[in-house]
Design an enzyme around this catalytic site. Structure first.
Site, PDB file in Angstrom:
ATOM      1  N   ALA A  23      -3.390  10.791  10.990  1.00 42.64           N
ATOM      2  CA  ALA A  23      -4.717  10.231  10.725  1.00 42.64           C
ATOM      3  C   ALA A  23      -4.611   9.067   9.754  1.00 42.64           C
ATOM      4  O   ALA A  23      -3.590   8.887   9.092  1.00 42.64           O
ATOM      5  CB  ALA A  23      -5.631  11.308  10.135  1.00 42.64           C
ATOM      6  N   GLU A  40       2.506   7.031  11.756  1.00 40.63           N
ATOM      7  CA  GLU A  40       2.860   8.313  11.146  1.00 40.63           C
ATOM      8  C   GLU A  40       3.786   9.161  12.003  1.00 40.63           C
ATOM      9  O   GLU A  40       4.705   9.787  11.480  1.00 40.63           O
ATOM     10  CB  GLU A  40       1.593   9.105  10.818  1.00 40.63           C
ATOM     11  N   ARG A  99      -0.025  15.447  -0.689  1.00 41.34           N
ATOM     12  CA  ARG A  99      -1.361  14.940  -1.008  1.00 41.34           C
ATOM     13  C   ARG A  99      -1.600  15.080  -2.504  1.00 41.34           C
ATOM     14  O   ARG A  99      -1.759  16.198  -3.026  1.00 41.34           O
ATOM     15  CB  ARG A  99      -2.432  15.690  -0.214  1.00 41.34           C
ATOM     16  N   SER A 101     -17.271  15.575   4.321  1.00 48.86           N
ATOM     17  CA  SER A 101     -17.867  16.095   3.089  1.00 48.86           C
ATOM     18  C   SER A 101     -19.248  15.473   2.900  1.00 48.86           C
ATOM     19  O   SER A 101     -19.437  14.582   2.065  1.00 48.86           O
ATOM     20  CB  SER A 101     -16.952  15.781   1.896  1.00 48.86           C
ATOM     21  N   GLU A 110      -2.381   4.504  13.925  1.00 50.53           N
ATOM     22  CA  GLU A 110      -1.960   5.570  13.013  1.00 50.53           C
ATOM     23  C   GLU A 110      -0.970   6.522  13.687  1.00 50.53           C
ATOM     24  O   GLU A 110      -0.051   7.023  13.042  1.00 50.53           O
ATOM     25  CB  GLU A 110      -3.176   6.355  12.500  1.00 50.53           C
ATOM     26  N   GLU A 169       4.154   8.712   0.185  1.00 52.87           N
ATOM     27  CA  GLU A 169       3.768   9.961   0.832  1.00 52.87           C
ATOM     28  C   GLU A 169       4.161   9.952   2.306  1.00 52.87           C
ATOM     29  O   GLU A 169       4.732  10.914   2.819  1.00 52.87           O
ATOM     30  CB  GLU A 169       2.265  10.229   0.701  1.00 52.87           C
TER      31      GLU A 169
END
Length: 188
Positions: free
Chosen positions: A80, A101, A68, A118, A97, A145
């Site tokens: 995710a 992934e 990340r 958040s 997803e 990534e």
């Protein structure tokens, strides 16, 4: 007026990205004064807790370890992704997803929780599902990534211990793993 007498007056765009948009939002307080907040507008995300049962019925979970850039290190997470396909239902995003992934297709997806990652800076909502009946399929990873990510098959109890040790600190993953464990314990 909205919740507790606050009212959203409007947004002034600052940045239009591919997925996220940054705005300066103006609000009116209950006393009539106005104030501004920087907000990241987001289509939201979906996380999936893929559960696989061993022959004795003990649950394990498939996690990903992915680099990340904001943290400049690999983070252990549940699979995710962003809700970046307009009109796609959250469950379908989760299924997509999970294949991309983890290379897993689920026969059952159960909605566990909607999590606000958040609330002080974004309107994003992360829908979290538990996937069962998972069968291996070819993955479809995107970007450097994901192409470099590592899959981890971990007993669910060990994943919970990883939370306690701070090895899993990602908010959606902590919420998903704890909620999945509660759901499975209630069913057992």
């Amino acid at each position: 007026m909205s919740d507790h007498g606050f009212r959203h007056v409007g947004d002034r765009p600052v940045h239009q990205g591919y997925v996220w948009h940054v705005v300066v939002a103006e609000f009116e307080a209950p006393d009539g004064s106005t104030f501004e907040r920087d907000i990241v507008r987001s289509p939201g995300a979906v996380g999936v807790v893929p559960i696989i049962f061993d022959p004795e019925g003990q649950p394990s979970v498939v996690l990903v370890r992915q680099y990340r850039p904001p943290y400049e290190r690999a983070i252990i997470e549940i699979p995710a992704g962003m809700r970046d396909v307009e009109g796609e239902p959250a469950e379908e995003t989760g299924r997509r997803e999970l294949i991309e992934e983890a290379g897993l297709r689920a026969t059952e997806m159960v909605h566990l929780i909607d999590m606000y990652p958040s609330p002080g800076m974004t309107d994003s909502v992360c829908a979290i599902y538990m996937a069962t009946g998972c069968e291996p399929v070819a993955h479809d990873r995107h970007g450097p990534e994901e192409e470099s990510m590592e899959l981890l098959h971990v007993p669910l109890d060990d994943a919970l211990a990883m939370i306690d040790r701070g090895e899993i600190a990602d908010a959606k993953s902590v919420c998903g793993l704890l909620t999945a464990h509660r759901r499975l314990t209630a069913q057992g």
